[in-house]
Design an enzyme around this catalytic site. Structure first.
Site, PDB file in Angstrom:
ATOM      1  N   PRO A   9      34.170  11.298  36.665  1.00 16.59           N
ATOM      2  CA  PRO A   9      34.704  10.034  37.140  1.00 16.59           C
ATOM      3  C   PRO A   9      33.784   8.831  36.945  1.00 16.59           C
ATOM      4  O   PRO A   9      32.579   8.919  37.145  1.00 16.59           O
ATOM      5  CB  PRO A   9      34.950  10.279  38.636  1.00 16.59           C
ATOM      6  CG  PRO A   9      34.130  11.467  38.976  1.00 16.59           C
ATOM      7  CD  PRO A   9      34.063  12.300  37.734  1.00 16.59           C
ATOM      8  N   ASN A  10      34.417   7.746  36.554  1.00 21.65           N
ATOM      9  CA  ASN A  10      33.806   6.416  36.392  1.00 21.65           C
ATOM     10  C   ASN A  10      32.939   6.277  35.143  1.00 21.65           C
ATOM     11  O   ASN A  10      32.477   5.178  34.837  1.00 21.65           O
ATOM     12  CB  ASN A  10      33.007   6.007  37.644  1.00 21.65           C
ATOM     13  CG  ASN A  10      33.894   5.898  38.864  1.00 21.65           C
ATOM     14  OD1 ASN A  10      34.916   5.220  38.810  1.00 21.65           O
ATOM     15  ND2 ASN A  10      33.551   6.579  39.936  1.00 21.65           N
ATOM     16  N   ARG A  17      29.670  -2.146  33.629  1.00 25.48           N
ATOM     17  CA  ARG A  17      29.258  -2.433  35.016  1.00 25.48           C
ATOM     18  C   ARG A  17      27.890  -1.792  35.274  1.00 25.48           C
ATOM     19  O   ARG A  17      27.546  -0.812  34.628  1.00 25.48           O
ATOM     20  CB  ARG A  17      30.229  -1.808  36.030  1.00 25.48           C
ATOM     21  CG  ARG A  17      31.674  -2.155  35.843  1.00 25.48           C
ATOM     22  CD  ARG A  17      32.129  -3.183  36.893  1.00 25.48           C
ATOM     23  NE  ARG A  17      33.563  -3.245  37.083  1.00 25.48           N
ATOM     24  CZ  ARG A  17      34.480  -3.420  36.141  1.00 25.48           C
ATOM     25  NH1 ARG A  17      34.108  -3.468  34.874  1.00 25.48           N
ATOM     26  NH2 ARG A  17      35.752  -3.518  36.434  1.00 25.48           N
ATOM     27  N   TYR A  22      22.843   2.112  34.507  1.00 23.26           N
ATOM     28  CA  TYR A  22      23.436   2.987  33.496  1.00 23.26           C
ATOM     29  C   TYR A  22      23.333   2.453  32.062  1.00 23.26           C
ATOM     30  O   TYR A  22      23.817   3.096  31.127  1.00 23.26           O
ATOM     31  CB  TYR A  22      24.904   3.260  33.847  1.00 23.26           C
ATOM     32  CG  TYR A  22      25.047   4.020  35.151  1.00 23.26           C
ATOM     33  CD1 TYR A  22      24.580   5.320  35.272  1.00 23.26           C
ATOM     34  CD2 TYR A  22      25.625   3.433  36.269  1.00 23.26           C
ATOM     35  CE1 TYR A  22      24.689   6.011  36.465  1.00 23.26           C
ATOM     36  CE2 TYR A  22      25.744   4.119  37.466  1.00 23.26           C
ATOM     37  CZ  TYR A  22      25.272   5.409  37.563  1.00 23.26           C
ATOM     38  OH  TYR A  22      25.379   6.093  38.740  1.00 23.26           O
ATOM     39  N   ASN A  73      28.701  16.258  32.155  1.00 18.55           N
ATOM     40  CA  ASN A  73      28.256  15.223  33.086  1.00 18.55           C
ATOM     41  C   ASN A  73      29.376  15.080  34.108  1.00 18.55           C
ATOM     42  O   ASN A  73      30.354  14.353  33.882  1.00 18.55           O
ATOM     43  CB  ASN A  73      27.974  13.888  32.387  1.00 18.55           C
ATOM     44  CG  ASN A  73      27.392  12.864  33.363  1.00 18.55           C
ATOM     45  OD1 ASN A  73      27.401  13.082  34.583  1.00 18.55           O
ATOM     46  ND2 ASN A  73      26.879  11.756  32.844  1.00 18.55           N
ATOM     47  N   ALA A  76      29.925  12.018  39.934  1.00 16.22           N
ATOM     48  CA  ALA A  76      29.826  12.210  41.395  1.00 16.22           C
ATOM     49  C   ALA A  76      30.252  13.620  41.821  1.00 16.22           C
ATOM     50  O   ALA A  76      29.779  14.127  42.848  1.00 16.22           O
ATOM     51  CB  ALA A  76      30.670  11.161  42.105  1.00 16.22           C
ATOM     52  N   HIS A  79      27.807  16.479  42.944  1.00 16.54           N
ATOM     53  CA  HIS A  79      27.227  16.586  44.276  1.00 16.54           C
ATOM     54  C   HIS A  79      28.219  17.089  45.328  1.00 16.54           C
ATOM     55  O   HIS A  79      27.858  17.254  46.484  1.00 16.54           O
ATOM     56  CB  HIS A  79      26.674  15.214  44.701  1.00 16.54           C
ATOM     57  CG  HIS A  79      25.931  14.514  43.605  1.00 16.54           C
ATOM     58  ND1 HIS A  79      24.770  15.022  43.066  1.00 16.54           N
ATOM     59  CD2 HIS A  79      26.200  13.376  42.894  1.00 16.54           C
ATOM     60  CE1 HIS A  79      24.350  14.204  42.094  1.00 16.54           C
ATOM     61  NE2 HIS A  79      25.205  13.202  41.971  1.00 16.54           N
ATOM     62  N   ASP A  86      32.810  26.885  40.887  1.00 21.83           N
ATOM     63  CA  ASP A  86      33.543  28.144  40.765  1.00 21.83           C
ATOM     64  C   ASP A  86      34.117  28.315  39.362  1.00 21.83           C
ATOM     65  O   ASP A  86      34.129  29.424  38.828  1.00 21.83           O
ATOM     66  CB  ASP A  86      34.676  28.204  41.802  1.00 21.83           C
ATOM     67  CG  ASP A  86      34.156  28.417  43.218  1.00 21.83           C
ATOM     68  OD1 ASP A  86      32.961  28.727  43.385  1.00 21.83           O
ATOM     69  OD2 ASP A  86      34.952  28.270  44.170  1.00 21.83           O
ATOM     70  N   GLU A  97      24.165  21.081  32.351  1.00 20.92           N
ATOM     71  CA  GLU A  97      24.417  19.922  33.218  1.00 20.92           C
ATOM     72  C   GLU A  97      23.604  18.739  32.708  1.00 20.92           C
ATOM     73  O   GLU A  97      22.407  18.881  32.456  1.00 20.92           O
ATOM     74  CB  GLU A  97      23.983  20.266  34.657  1.00 20.92           C
ATOM     75  CG  GLU A  97      24.078  19.078  35.598  1.00 20.92           C
ATOM     76  CD  GLU A  97      23.551  19.380  37.003  1.00 20.92           C
ATOM     77  OE1 GLU A  97      23.215  20.553  37.300  1.00 20.92           O
ATOM     78  OE2 GLU A  97      23.478  18.426  37.802  1.00 20.92           O
ATOM     79  N   HIS A  99      22.856  14.292  33.034  1.00 19.17           N
ATOM     80  CA  HIS A  99      23.027  12.994  33.699  1.00 19.17           C
ATOM     81  C   HIS A  99      22.275  11.930  32.923  1.00 19.17           C
ATOM     82  O   HIS A  99      21.198  12.209  32.366  1.00 19.17           O
ATOM     83  CB  HIS A  99      22.489  13.030  35.134  1.00 19.17           C
ATOM     84  CG  HIS A  99      23.173  14.061  35.959  1.00 19.17           C
ATOM     85  ND1 HIS A  99      24.433  13.892  36.457  1.00 19.17           N
ATOM     86  CD2 HIS A  99      22.776  15.303  36.331  1.00 19.17           C
ATOM     87  CE1 HIS A  99      24.792  14.983  37.112  1.00 19.17           C
ATOM     88  NE2 HIS A  99      23.808  15.851  37.048  1.00 19.17           N
ATOM     89  N   LEU A 100      22.812  10.737  32.946  1.00 17.66           N
ATOM     90  CA  LEU A 100      22.120   9.597  32.344  1.00 17.66           C
ATOM     91  C   LEU A 100      20.884   9.247  33.158  1.00 17.66           C
ATOM     92  O   LEU A 100      19.797   9.048  32.618  1.00 17.66           O
ATOM     93  CB  LEU A 100      23.056   8.385  32.323  1.00 17.66           C
ATOM     94  CG  LEU A 100      24.309   8.516  31.446  1.00 17.66           C
ATOM     95  CD1 LEU A 100      25.427   7.660  32.017  1.00 17.66           C
ATOM     96  CD2 LEU A 100      23.986   8.125  30.031  1.00 17.66           C
ATOM     97  N   SER A 101      21.081   9.132  34.467  1.00 17.47           N
ATOM     98  CA  SER A 101      19.997   8.710  35.358  1.00 17.47           C
ATOM     99  C   SER A 101      19.220   9.928  35.863  1.00 17.47           C
ATOM    100  O   SER A 101      19.705  11.062  35.786  1.00 17.47           O
ATOM    101  CB  SER A 101      20.574   7.930  36.545  1.00 17.47           C
ATOM    102  OG  SER A 101      21.440   8.752  37.303  1.00 17.47           O
ATOM    103  N   ARG A 106      16.813   9.131  42.799  1.00 13.79           N
ATOM    104  CA  ARG A 106      17.776   8.200  43.402  1.00 13.79           C
ATOM    105  C   ARG A 106      18.061   8.596  44.869  1.00 13.79           C
ATOM    106  O   ARG A 106      17.247   9.251  45.495  1.00 13.79           O
ATOM    107  CB  ARG A 106      19.033   8.161  42.534  1.00 13.79           C
ATOM    108  CG  ARG A 106      18.728   7.660  41.102  1.00 13.79           C
ATOM    109  CD  ARG A 106      19.980   7.551  40.260  1.00 13.79           C
ATOM    110  NE  ARG A 106      20.915   6.584  40.833  1.00 13.79           N
ATOM    111  CZ  ARG A 106      22.198   6.481  40.442  1.00 13.79           C
ATOM    112  NH1 ARG A 106      22.670   7.290  39.492  1.00 13.79           N
ATOM    113  NH2 ARG A 106      22.996   5.592  40.996  1.00 13.79           N
ATOM    114  N   ARG A 110      22.147  12.465  45.926  1.00 15.45           N
ATOM    115  CA  ARG A 110      22.239  12.827  44.500  1.00 15.45           C
ATOM    116  C   ARG A 110      21.239  13.925  44.124  1.00 15.45           C
ATOM    117  O   ARG A 110      21.241  14.417  42.999  1.00 15.45           O
ATOM    118  CB  ARG A 110      22.000  11.608  43.614  1.00 15.45           C
ATOM    119  CG  ARG A 110      23.054  10.536  43.761  1.00 15.45           C
ATOM    120  CD  ARG A 110      22.863   9.426  42.727  1.00 15.45           C
ATOM    121  NE  ARG A 110      23.448   8.185  43.196  1.00 15.45           N
ATOM    122  CZ  ARG A 110      24.736   7.847  43.041  1.00 15.45           C
ATOM    123  NH1 ARG A 110      25.552   8.640  42.409  1.00 15.45           N
ATOM    124  NH2 ARG A 110      25.192   6.697  43.516  1.00 15.45           N
TER     125      ARG A 110
END
Ligand code: CA2
Length: 143
Positions: A9-10, A17, A22, A73, A76, A79, A86, A97, A99-101, A106, A110
């Protein structure tokens, strides 16, 4: 070697943004870079994004027998999602797995990844380059 990139998501908002967190690279820019690197390494890729948890679960289930590795990725849902954990565990396709950040640098919420224990490994904190590093990891995941 076929690699399935899944984005949660997002992540469709990337580059439009919160550039201070990001960056200014869009998801389409990242996909182009991933395709370029994968082609050089002789890997085929599919690259998808959804804002829906259930769609990610469905894509993970469908990957069985079609893809050698999933690069995820989960944004959210990383977490929060027992359903994703599952699915990864049930399907058994090696999953990386990403992540960008640097999620560990953080907010505390997270720091916990529900999917990390069922993934082969985690790459985070390198911005768009996390995706390129994941291509490299994916092509060597089975030795
Ligand atoms: O660093 C990452 O890649 C994250 O997976 C990104 C997620 C966040 O919830 C994770 O903790 C770490 C958030 C993705 C939202 O992306 C946006 C992009 C532009 C503007 C707003 C959100």
């Amino acid at each position: 070697m076929k690699i399935l990139f899944l984005n949660g998501p997002n992540l469709n908002l990337l580059g439009t943004r919160e550039p201070e967190i990001y960056g200014r690279t869009t998801l389409a820019d990242i996909e182009a870079k991933v395709r370029e690197r994968a082609a050089k390494l002789g890997a085929e890729i599919a690259f998808r994004q959804t804002n829906q948890e259930g769609e990610l679960v469905a894509w993970i289930q469908e990957a069985k027998g079609k893809f050698d590795v999933i690069v995820l990725n989960a944004a959210a849902y990383t977490h929060t999602s027992v359903a994703l954990r599952d699915a990864i565990s049930a399907v058994g396709v090696p999953t990386i797995e990403i992540h960008l950040s640097n999620v560990h640098a953080r907010e505390e919420f997270r720091h916990k990844s529900l999917i990390a224990p069922v993934c082969r490994g985690q790459i985070c904190g390198f911005g768009a380059n996390s995706y390129i590093l994941a291509v490299e990891a994916a092509v060597t995941v089975n030795g």
